[in-house]
Design a protein around this motif. Structure first.
Motif, PDB file in Angstrom:
ATOM      1  N   ALA A  53       1.835   7.762  -2.629  1.00  0.00           N
ATOM      2  CA  ALA A  53       2.264   6.416  -2.983  1.00  0.00           C
ATOM      3  C   ALA A  53       1.616   6.000  -4.298  1.00  0.00           C
ATOM      4  O   ALA A  53       0.394   6.021  -4.441  1.00  0.00           O
ATOM      5  CB  ALA A  53       1.898   5.430  -1.878  1.00  0.00           C
ATOM      6  N   ARG A  81       6.514  -1.648   4.827  1.00  0.00           N
ATOM      7  CA  ARG A  81       6.182  -0.681   5.866  1.00  0.00           C
ATOM      8  C   ARG A  81       7.125  -0.884   7.036  1.00  0.00           C
ATOM      9  O   ARG A  81       7.371  -2.007   7.471  1.00  0.00           O
ATOM     10  CB  ARG A  81       4.712  -0.831   6.281  1.00  0.00           C
ATOM     11  CG  ARG A  81       4.352  -2.105   6.988  1.00  0.00           C
ATOM     12  CD  ARG A  81       2.867  -2.151   7.323  1.00  0.00           C
ATOM     13  NE  ARG A  81       2.064  -2.513   6.149  1.00  0.00           N
ATOM     14  CZ  ARG A  81       1.679  -3.768   5.880  1.00  0.00           C
ATOM     15  NH1 ARG A  81       1.993  -4.759   6.695  1.00  0.00           N
ATOM     16  NH2 ARG A  81       0.989  -4.031   4.792  1.00  0.00           N
ATOM     17  N   TYR A  95       6.592  -5.722   1.619  1.00  0.00           N
ATOM     18  CA  TYR A  95       5.324  -5.896   0.916  1.00  0.00           C
ATOM     19  C   TYR A  95       5.322  -7.180   0.101  1.00  0.00           C
ATOM     20  O   TYR A  95       4.301  -7.837  -0.041  1.00  0.00           O
ATOM     21  CB  TYR A  95       5.054  -4.706  -0.005  1.00  0.00           C
ATOM     22  CG  TYR A  95       4.735  -3.415   0.725  1.00  0.00           C
ATOM     23  CD1 TYR A  95       3.766  -3.386   1.725  1.00  0.00           C
ATOM     24  CD2 TYR A  95       5.376  -2.233   0.410  1.00  0.00           C
ATOM     25  CE1 TYR A  95       3.452  -2.204   2.392  1.00  0.00           C
ATOM     26  CE2 TYR A  95       5.063  -1.046   1.061  1.00  0.00           C
ATOM     27  CZ  TYR A  95       4.115  -1.043   2.053  1.00  0.00           C
ATOM     28  OH  TYR A  95       3.804   0.126   2.697  1.00  0.00           O
ATOM     29  N   PRO A 321      -7.456   8.406   2.765  1.00  0.00           N
ATOM     30  CA  PRO A 321      -6.180   8.072   2.109  1.00  0.00           C
ATOM     31  C   PRO A 321      -5.460   6.830   2.631  1.00  0.00           C
ATOM     32  O   PRO A 321      -4.339   6.567   2.210  1.00  0.00           O
ATOM     33  CB  PRO A 321      -5.336   9.319   2.376  1.00  0.00           C
ATOM     34  CG  PRO A 321      -5.836   9.842   3.665  1.00  0.00           C
ATOM     35  CD  PRO A 321      -7.307   9.552   3.688  1.00  0.00           C
ATOM     36  N   PHE A 322      -6.097   6.033   3.493  1.00  0.00           N
ATOM     37  CA  PHE A 322      -5.340   5.040   4.252  1.00  0.00           C
ATOM     38  C   PHE A 322      -4.948   3.782   3.488  1.00  0.00           C
ATOM     39  O   PHE A 322      -4.293   2.900   4.024  1.00  0.00           O
ATOM     40  CB  PHE A 322      -6.090   4.683   5.540  1.00  0.00           C
ATOM     41  CG  PHE A 322      -6.380   5.920   6.337  1.00  0.00           C
ATOM     42  CD1 PHE A 322      -5.345   6.631   6.919  1.00  0.00           C
ATOM     43  CD2 PHE A 322      -7.666   6.424   6.427  1.00  0.00           C
ATOM     44  CE1 PHE A 322      -5.582   7.806   7.616  1.00  0.00           C
ATOM     45  CE2 PHE A 322      -7.918   7.592   7.129  1.00  0.00           C
ATOM     46  CZ  PHE A 322      -6.870   8.291   7.725  1.00  0.00           C
ATOM     47  N   GLY A 324      -3.769   4.458   0.317  1.00  0.00           N
ATOM     48  CA  GLY A 324      -2.918   5.075  -0.695  1.00  0.00           C
ATOM     49  C   GLY A 324      -3.427   4.757  -2.096  1.00  0.00           C
ATOM     50  O   GLY A 324      -2.650   4.454  -2.997  1.00  0.00           O
ATOM     51  N   ASN A 371      -8.703   0.103   6.361  1.00  0.00           N
ATOM     52  CA  ASN A 371      -7.241   0.105   6.517  1.00  0.00           C
ATOM     53  C   ASN A 371      -6.774   1.113   7.569  1.00  0.00           C
ATOM     54  O   ASN A 371      -5.702   0.940   8.135  1.00  0.00           O
ATOM     55  CB  ASN A 371      -6.545   0.369   5.182  1.00  0.00           C
ATOM     56  CG  ASN A 371      -5.235  -0.411   5.054  1.00  0.00           C
ATOM     57  OD1 ASN A 371      -5.184  -1.599   5.386  1.00  0.00           O
ATOM     58  ND2 ASN A 371      -4.172   0.251   4.628  1.00  0.00           N
ATOM     59  N   TYR A 406      -4.430  -6.884   0.709  1.00  0.00           N
ATOM     60  CA  TYR A 406      -3.547  -5.737   0.474  1.00  0.00           C
ATOM     61  C   TYR A 406      -2.782  -5.907  -0.841  1.00  0.00           C
ATOM     62  O   TYR A 406      -2.619  -4.952  -1.604  1.00  0.00           O
ATOM     63  CB  TYR A 406      -2.562  -5.551   1.645  1.00  0.00           C
ATOM     64  CG  TYR A 406      -1.593  -4.411   1.385  1.00  0.00           C
ATOM     65  CD1 TYR A 406      -1.935  -3.096   1.685  1.00  0.00           C
ATOM     66  CD2 TYR A 406      -0.351  -4.647   0.777  1.00  0.00           C
ATOM     67  CE1 TYR A 406      -1.081  -2.042   1.398  1.00  0.00           C
ATOM     68  CE2 TYR A 406       0.516  -3.603   0.495  1.00  0.00           C
ATOM     69  CZ  TYR A 406       0.146  -2.301   0.809  1.00  0.00           C
ATOM     70  OH  TYR A 406       0.997  -1.270   0.513  1.00  0.00           O
TER      71      TYR A 406
END
Ligand code: FAD
Ligand code: E1W
Length: 465
Positions: A53, A81, A95, A321-322, A324, A371, A406
């Protein structure tokens, strides 16, 4: 000032290739030593399509390198998401309000090759199949090994390591002076699986009663949260999706040790990912052939040896990686470093780079860990949902004063450390406002906005994509 020093980069991955291009465009002589063969001729490792991403920070670095349009041409837009619950339902959580707040799914191999082309066009010299094995920083020389193992020595007075989480330059630097290195293993691993394009899935889709052109919504990041573990899927341009299963490495079922083979894993998927398994026709082959990846956060006290060596990207600050953000953060590094090296000697530039970037690397490391928990379970938690809803109402009412964390991380270039700190303060306020009742509709919004303005300064003006 004297002429620009010649720079030796270790690693021609995502960060190394982009940094090389930016430095060459500023007039530096740049050599890149990459352990693997040239992916443009050798084919990318295994030929699997793995995607990532790309968000605003990465895009901004690409924009400053004049590469954003090229990259976006090969990217798939993800508007939100799509959460798939255990009972088989799904829903899109956008988002942003419109397509100015979206993220992009890009192929790792395709992006790397594009960046190598761009760097080469800017004058960078690449040495593929040449891996760093050691360095003598006092002599300004390094040892590299070819694909057949033969070693040779090369002059390299200024070294920059973009050689990833297992950095060989970092090991060589540690042997010269301790870097205060600490690796925190997550204890969870990951495995990649593939949803082929819908045309190859017609029998499975017919069974499910679906008639769509796509197996699942293409313009979304898909999440199957299941508490202690989860799957995600990102779209590829060819209509396929790369699925990643995140699961504890060992311990009680389910973990990678209690799912030793495809048969055990298929039974587990039938029970917990019932809607996903029919989309994975090559499940058994993929599960048995693809390795379990490990996940960790890397912290270093020092990123550089004076003006002789510096670490960037995952080599300096690998994260889970949570969010991105690993590549995005590494791309942000490249823009910062290229700016600092222009006009300063390496010793000054490297020290300043660490001073500016390390607090931000620490902040995104913490937010990425948080996250995972949020993705795995609190997407369904009523308290989390209430806070998110109230946050959305505050953002709509006072956009200059409230922004979800976020969104600060993903859609702005506000420093990560700022997003972490402001996110904490905003969260405390939400907790307070929802103390009496968990119903966001019961909160007096005018009073809430006054409280917000009394406790926090306004958000800085934003540069938006
Ligand atoms: P790497 O990409 O690891 O590149 C290092 C390069 O150095 C490689 O080409 C390697 O061959 C070379 N090399 C290694 N050793 C040597 C040596 N001794 N000599 C010479 N060359 C060497 N980030 C995001 O922003 N968005 C995402 O959605 C995202 N998803 C992810 C999902 C997973 C499962 C994982 C594990 C990571 C994810 N990331 C994501 C993080 C991202 O992959 C990394 O942050 C990024 O690849 C870091 O780039 P890098 O160039 O620093 O390192
Ligand atoms: C993003 C591997 C990966 C990549 C990502 C994200 C996630 C979960 C994962 C975080 C996110 C884009 N995220 N998405 N939706 N909510 N949080 O934004 O890259 Cl596991």
């Amino acid at each position: 000032m004297s002429s620009k020093p010649s720079l030796t980069l270790i690693g021609g991955g995502l960060v190394g290739a982009l940094l090389a291009q930016q430095l060459a465009r500023r007039g530096f002589v740049v050599d890149v030593f990459e352990k693997r063969p040239d992916p443009r001729t050798a084919g990318f490792a295994g030929g699997r399509s793995i995607n990532l991403a790309l968000a605003e920070r990465g895009l901004q670095a690409l924009r400053s390198a004049d590469l954003d349009e090229d990259v976006l041409r090969h990217a798939v837009m993800m508007r939100g998401r799509m959460v798939h619950t255990a009972d088989g339902r799904s829903g899109l959580q956008r988002y942003g309000i419109d397509d100015s707040e979206v993220i992009w799914s890009v192929s790792r191999g395709g992006l790397n090759m594009l960046l190598l082309d761009a760097a080469e066009a800017a004058g960078v010299r690449f040495h593929f199949g040449q891996g760093l094995v050691g360095a003598d920083f006092d002599a300004g020389r390094m040892r590299v090994a070819g694909l057949d193992g033969t070693e040779r020595e090369v002059d390299a007075p200024v070294l920059i390591g973009a050689d990833g989480a297992g950095s060989a330059l970092r090991a060589a630097m540690s042997a010269c002076r301790p870097l205060g290195e600490r690796t925190e293993w997550l204890g969870h691993g990951y495995k990649e699986l593939e949803i082929p394009p819908a045309s190859q899935l017609l029998p499975a889709l017919a069974e499910q009663g679906g008639h769509d052109q796509f197996a699942i919504e293409p313009n979304a990041l898909h999440i199957w949260p299941r508490g202690g573990y989860m799957c995600i899927a990102l779209p590829n341009t060819e209509g396929s999706f790369t699925v990643t299963l995140f699961l504890p490495g060992k311990g009680p079922h389910p973990s990678f040790v209690t799912l030793p083979d495809a048969a055990a894993a298929a039974a587990f998927f039938r029970e917990h990912f019932a809607d996903l398994l029919p989309l994975l026709p090559d499940f058994a082959e993929d599960f048995d052939a693809h390795p379990v990846g490990s996940l960790a956060t890397l912290y270093l006290e020092r990123w550089h040896l004076d003006g002789r060596a510096l670490l960037v990207g995952d080599a300096a600050h690998a994260i889970v990686p949570f969010h991105g953000q690993g590549m995005n953060c590494g791309f942000e590094d490249t823009a910062a470093l290229a700016g600092l090296l222009d006009g300063h000697d390496p010793a000054e530039a490297f020290a300043e780079f660490q001073r500016i970037r390390q607090p931000n690397a620490d902040a995104i490391a913490a937010m990425a860990l948080e996250n995972y928990v949020e993705m795995r379970d609190s997407v369904a938690d009523p308290r989390y949902l209430a806070k998110r809803e109230l946050g959305a109402r505050l953002a709509a009412r006072a956009p200059g004063h409230y922004m979800a964390r976020y969104r600060m991380v993903t859609f702005t270039d506000l420093p990560y450390a700022y997003a972490l700190e402001r996110g904490r303060a905003q969260d405390m306020l939400l907790e307070q406002l929802l103390r009496e009742s968990n119903d966001p509709a019961s909160v007096d919004l005018d009073a809430a906005v006054s409280a917000l303005k009394a406790t926090l300064p306004p958000l800085p003006p934003l540069r938006h994509g």
